[in-house]
Design an enzyme around this catalytic site. Sequence first.
Site, PDB file in Angstrom:
ATOM      1  N   ARG A 199      19.764  17.557  -0.604  1.00  0.00           N
ATOM      2  CA  ARG A 199      19.799  16.087  -0.560  1.00  0.00           C
ATOM      3  C   ARG A 199      20.875  15.587  -1.513  1.00  0.00           C
ATOM      4  NH1 ARG A 199      16.035  13.765   3.307  1.00  0.00           N
ATOM      5  NH2 ARG A 199      15.025  15.673   3.954  1.00  0.00           N
ATOM      6  N   ARG A 212       2.025  -9.906   6.837  1.00  0.00           N
ATOM      7  CA  ARG A 212       3.302  -9.628   7.494  1.00  0.00           C
ATOM      8  C   ARG A 212       3.035  -8.488   8.451  1.00  0.00           C
ATOM      9  NH1 ARG A 212       7.400  -8.966   2.599  1.00  0.00           N
ATOM     10  NH2 ARG A 212       8.848  -8.474   4.278  1.00  0.00           N
ATOM     11  N   LYS A 225       0.978   7.573   3.795  1.00  0.00           N
ATOM     12  CA  LYS A 225       0.464   6.204   3.846  1.00  0.00           C
ATOM     13  C   LYS A 225      -0.301   5.913   5.139  1.00  0.00           C
ATOM     14  CE  LYS A 225       4.708   4.844   1.432  1.00  0.00           C
ATOM     15  NZ  LYS A 225       5.903   3.980   1.521  1.00  0.00           N
ATOM     16  N   ARG A 269      15.683  -1.314  -2.504  1.00  0.00           N
ATOM     17  CA  ARG A 269      14.450  -1.824  -3.127  1.00  0.00           C
ATOM     18  C   ARG A 269      14.684  -2.084  -4.601  1.00  0.00           C
ATOM     19  NH1 ARG A 269      10.083  -0.282  -0.140  1.00  0.00           N
ATOM     20  NH2 ARG A 269       9.047  -1.931  -1.303  1.00  0.00           N
ATOM     21  N   HIS A 313      -5.226 -13.829   8.762  1.00  0.00           N
ATOM     22  CA  HIS A 313      -4.283 -12.756   9.121  1.00  0.00           C
ATOM     23  C   HIS A 313      -4.961 -11.479   9.619  1.00  0.00           C
ATOM     24  CE1 HIS A 313      -1.361 -15.391   7.340  1.00  0.00           C
ATOM     25  NE2 HIS A 313      -1.868 -15.246   6.137  1.00  0.00           N
ATOM     26  N   PRO A 339       0.801  -1.239   0.000  1.00  0.00           N
ATOM     27  CA  PRO A 339       0.000   0.000   0.000  1.00  0.00           C
ATOM     28  C   PRO A 339       0.836   1.294   0.000  1.00  0.00           C
ATOM     29  CG  PRO A 339      -0.831  -1.564   1.616  1.00  0.00           C
ATOM     30  CD  PRO A 339       0.495  -2.093   1.133  1.00  0.00           C
ATOM     31  N   GLU A 340       0.622   2.116  -1.018  1.00  0.00           N
ATOM     32  CA  GLU A 340       1.207   3.456  -1.084  1.00  0.00           C
ATOM     33  C   GLU A 340       0.034   4.446  -1.121  1.00  0.00           C
ATOM     34  OE1 GLU A 340       4.391   3.873  -3.973  1.00  0.00           O
ATOM     35  OE2 GLU A 340       4.894   1.759  -3.814  1.00  0.00           O
TER      36      GLU A 340
END
Length: 262
Positions: A153, A112, A59, A252, A93, A2-3
Amino acid sequence: MPELPDVERFKMYVDATSLHQTVARVEVRDAAVLSGIAREALRSSLENRAFEGTSRHGKFLFLHPEFPPLLVLHFGMTGYLDYARCDREPPKHTRVVFEFAKGYRLAYVCQRKLGNVALADDRKAFIEQHRLGPDALDEQFVFDAFAERLSGRRTGIKSALMDQAVMAGVGNIYADEVLYQAGIAPQRRVPDLDEAALRKVYQAMRRVLKTAIRHKAEVSQFPRTYLLRRREADGRCPGCDNELKTARIGGRGAYFCPHCQR
Ligand SMILES: [Zn+2]
């Protein structure tokens, strides 16, 4: 996993099913998903009250009773919600069940246990405590604000997009799509991108997230020009038909097209 668009879909789901009903019982089936609260505190804070509205930041999904604390849900890698009559067994779950007085229940499901369930006295304080940047779709998060938060950054652009302290809501999959739509390679470093390139990234970010929400985060419904539909072994670029490349970026798996993204 989920984003922002998925969590927006969960928000609409709660709005359509679970508001204005008294919570009769909160059943915590697995306390491992509780974050900073005891089982008993979750029950005593929410039982005999109703959720009157919802909001989302990045999120995180907030369910607002008439007065604080708010219920905060985060969905980790695999979380989702399931609303049904109480006599329907919740999905495998299921970690927490909110039973409503009218005979329905909302199940928080997370295979999870990386998602979490929390309470917050104040939405703004919660966002600050979790060091979240502005929501990626906030109307006030204009290009100048985006450029400002990226300035200084030193990381790659993809890692910066996924950094929830820069802005909240974009994760691995949507960062890939944003960079594909912007024509920018995910390895490019932030200091090496000029204003025109950053503007492309910003505009693609807003467009991709809005498009995803419009299609209820249902990938099969996304435009054919989207990389997201081709995220698989031997996937081909929807633009040039060359094979997509994968790389490990920021821990990722990234998908990108070396021909279309520079
Ligand atoms: Zn291509």
